[in-house]
Design an enzyme around this catalytic site. Structure first.
Site, mmCIF file in Angstrom:
data_model
loop_
_atom_site.group_PDB
_atom_site.id
_atom_site.type_symbol
_atom_site.label_atom_id
_atom_site.label_comp_id
_atom_site.label_asym_id
_atom_site.label_seq_id
_atom_site.Cartn_x
_atom_site.Cartn_y
_atom_site.Cartn_z
ATOM 1 C CB CYS A 3 2.006 -1.622 7.759
ATOM 2 S SG CYS A 3 2.172 0.544 7.570
ATOM 3 C CB CYS A 24 4.911 -5.553 6.605
ATOM 4 S SG CYS A 24 4.713 -4.692 8.254
ATOM 5 C CB CYS A 40 -2.512 -7.531 12.841
ATOM 6 S SG CYS A 40 -3.634 -9.182 11.946
#
Length: 95
Positions: free
Chosen positions: A8, A79, A86
């Site tokens: 997250c 999320c 990422c």
């Protein structure tokens, strides 16, 4: 042992809770969590998990470990921010 990574934004609440449940429920998995930033472990997350009799108080807010990331069997982004920022999910890794 199979590896799972919960990701997250700040690795302070959602991913910490997921990691806590993972340690309790996924006995045949190596379970870790991380964030694209570190915001510290949220005391409210610790409190909520204590109510579930799961102690996450010793977990730490960590940045994504690219070596662990690349060796995972399953990556779960918690999320949209984490998904957008990422690293690219490695081919063959479930997401």
């Amino acid at each position: 042992m199979r590896k799972i990574y919960f990701l997250c934004t700040g690795n302070s609440c959602r991913s910490q809770i997921a990691e806590g449940y993972g340690h309790k429920l996924l006995k045949n998995w190596e379970v870790k969590s991380a964030g694209i930033e570190t915001h510290g472990l949220n005391p409210s997350a610790v409190q909520v998990m204590a109510e579930e009799e799961i102690d996450i108080s010793q977990q730490e807010s960590e940045l994504i470990d690219i070596d662990y990331f690349n060796s995972c069997d399953l990556i779960i982004t918690l999320c949209g921010d984490a998904l957008d920022k990422c690293p690219m999910i490695p081919k063959g890794v479930n997401h």
